[in-house]
Design an enzyme around this catalytic site. Structure first.
Site, mmCIF file in Angstrom:
data_model
loop_
_atom_site.group_PDB
_atom_site.id
_atom_site.type_symbol
_atom_site.label_atom_id
_atom_site.label_comp_id
_atom_site.label_asym_id
_atom_site.label_seq_id
_atom_site.Cartn_x
_atom_site.Cartn_y
_atom_site.Cartn_z
ATOM 1 C CG HIS A 196 33.082 42.345 -21.444
ATOM 2 N ND1 HIS A 196 32.967 41.246 -21.561
ATOM 3 C CD2 HIS A 196 32.692 43.242 -20.563
ATOM 4 C CE1 HIS A 196 32.285 41.380 -20.656
ATOM 5 N NE2 HIS A 196 31.923 42.103 -20.037
ATOM 6 C CB ALA A 197 35.472 41.952 -27.531
#
Length: 542
Positions: free
Chosen positions: A138-139
């Site tokens: 998700h980064a």
């Protein structure tokens, strides 16, 4: 070399031995010919895209001692074969076997010394189809940029030229500790002043929304703005909106506890046209109907386990703040709203009306605080403190002792309406696989594609062991809504995809709920209804 934003980095800091920050998508494809080799097609396609798509070739470099957010660099030791993997299901290759493989893959953390993505070619499905599981941290991307990635990886025509070599790219040398500390010293010197400017903009926008213009000092404006926000749920005056602010904490459920590192996943699909019929019959939106389906499904599940609270549940709903004008599309631009989920209501039609009002109130509340400013503010939070706080909360099992602000995360991501193809293979479904965290052991994500809504239910393995029953209860709620509204089906219900059988042993609540809502139906009838979704619901994931 480029530094991560505060929001991007937050998905790194949230990770513990049991919580992982990657998001996953499961795509099901038709095989265009018997001799089609999906692994070769996937390998060739991603090889051609490494030079085009930055997230595929960049890796993390951490700042010493966690003094500042990490940096992205183009990986000097990039190895495509590490990121593309292949496996086959054992016979008969049913849908729950596919889900179990997904659970094993997503329960492993990603290697931070390499670019944060993996793809898995999964063959051997019972109907001859094959699956592609994409796993991105998700980064790197959020839901909206994930859909952009899907459009780039796939084609809109079944017959296209084979992928070429792709654009060339240059790897970067890893920065030295001295260089990272030099950059960090400059950042830390400027961050307090930048944070103060962002905070001042937030206060100013709140004050403007409240109509506060006569107070000259920033402290006075802040105080009056906070008082105005606090009064929103109490009264309406002039042009001020009358909002019903939700309760501070959510009621307890079996899944609002500390999680393990193990997962369960279930997938179901339903007709988008049928959901639109319900939308028209109730004067709502598609998103309102999705929320009402979740409210009804969760209510049935909690009734079946004697765990239904007398207060409505609360749902956190991610909201994209992406404008389309971002210079860098491969970053997180997401905020969230919190809305009541009327699980305390027995009437399906009333649940839709209450979902509609709850979403409207939540959106108006969300508009009061500038989400883009909050994203900017997250850039200046100390990484070492963020990481330490998350790990301490995990070790102390605070999720078992502290009431949660919401019960469940529900996402509704709009997808493409035209058919998509991967090297000639037609995409049939795209099931989302999201994240669970301590205190939030259940996540429901919905993605639309063509004329379908694909539901993905991800849960902690111990807290919601019967996640397939939960999924079927959600699809059965659609039938209840048609019966309650009198709407006509756009497409007849279809039986769900076959699986090997239900998983027993659902958890009992630690303490029985003393007070149940007055309109709660008898437990026997609720359990009986929950037992027949397969014959009444449109749940095919074929």
């Amino acid at each position: 070399m480029k530094q991560l934003s505060g929001l991007d980095a937050a998905f790194l800091y949230m990770e513990t031995p049991t919580t992982f920050g990657h998001v996953t998508g499961l795509m099901i494809f038709e095989r265009p010919s018997p001799d089609y080799d999906p692994y070769a097609a996937v390998h060739a396609k991603f090889a051609s895209l490494v030079g085009e798509l930055e997230p595929l070739r960049r890796r993390l470099v951490a700042v010493p001692f966690g003094l500042d957010h990490p940096y992205w660099v183009f990986d000097p030791a990039f190895d495509l074969d590490f990121h593309i993997r292949e496996l086959h299901l054992a016979r008969p290759g049913l849908v729950d076997q596919l889900a179990e493989q997904v659970c094993r893959i997503i329960a492993r953390p990603m290697d931070r010394t390499r670019p944060l993505w993996e793809v898995y070619v999964i063959d051997g499905l019972a109907d001859g189809r094959w699956a592609l599981l994409t796993k991105y941290h998700h980064a790197t991307i959020d839901g909206a940029s994930g859909q952009l990635m899907l459009q780039i990886v796939t084609d809109t025509e079944p017959v296209v030229p084979p992928p070429g070599d792709g654009p060339a790219w240059e790897p970067e040398a890893l920065p030295s500790t001295t260089e990272l500390l030099r950059r960090t010293a400059g950042q830390l010197a400027r961050n307090p002043f930048r944070a103060m400017r962002v905070q001042a903009r937030i206060v100013g926008r709140l004050a403007d929304a409240a109509g506060i213009h006569s107070v000259s000092s920033a402290a006075g404006r802040a105080g009056d703005a906070v008082k105005w926000v606090a009064q929103l749920g109490l009264r309406s005056s002039g042009n001020r909106p009358n909002l019903s602010l939700p309760a501070v904490t959510a009621p307890p459920t079996p899944w609002n506890k500390t999680i393990t590192s193990h997962r369960r996943f279930a997938m179901r699909s339903t007709s988008l046209d049928n959901v639109k019929r319900l939308k028209d019959a109730t004067g709502s939106t598609v998103n309102d109907i999705v929320m009402a389906i979740c409210a009804g499904g969760l209510r049935e599940y909690l009734l079946a386990h004697d765990a239904l609270p007398d207060r409505p549940l609360r749902a956190m709903v991610p909201v994209s703040i992406r404008t389309g004008d971002e210079a860098d599309p491969w970053t997180n631009r997401v905020s969230a709203i919190v809305a009541e989920l009327p699980t305390d209501c027995a009437d399906p039609v009333e649940r839709v009306a209450r979902c509609r009002k709850a979403m409207q109130d939540a959106k108006r509340t969300h508009e009061l605080v500038p989400a883009d400013e909050l994203v900017d503010l997250s850039r200046y939070s100390p990484p070492v403190l963020s990481t330490a706080a998350v790990r301490l909360a995990s070790r102390l099992r605070l999720a078992d002792r502290v009431s949660q602000p919401f019960n469940v995360v529900i996402s509704n991501v709009p997808g493409p309406r035209q058919p998509l193809y991967f090297a000639g293979a037609k995409l049939c479904h795209q099931f989302p696989v999201s994240i669970v965290t301590d205190g939030q052991g259940l996540n429901i994500t919905v993605v639309s594609y063509l004329d379908r809504l694909d539901f993905g239910f991800i849960a902690d393995r111990e807290l919601v062991p019967d996640v397939w029953d939960l999924a079927d209860m959600h699809v059965a709620e659609i039938t209840r809504l048609f019966e309650a509204t009198g709407a006509q089906w756009a497409q007849p219900p279809q039986p769900p995809s076959p699986r090997r059988g239900p998983i027993k042993g659902a958890p009992k609540p630690a303490k029985a709920i003393a007070k149940q809502p007055a309109n709660k139906p008898a437990k026997k009838s609720a359990t009986k209804r929950a037992a027949k979704p397969a014959s009444t619901a449109d749940g095919g994931a074929r």
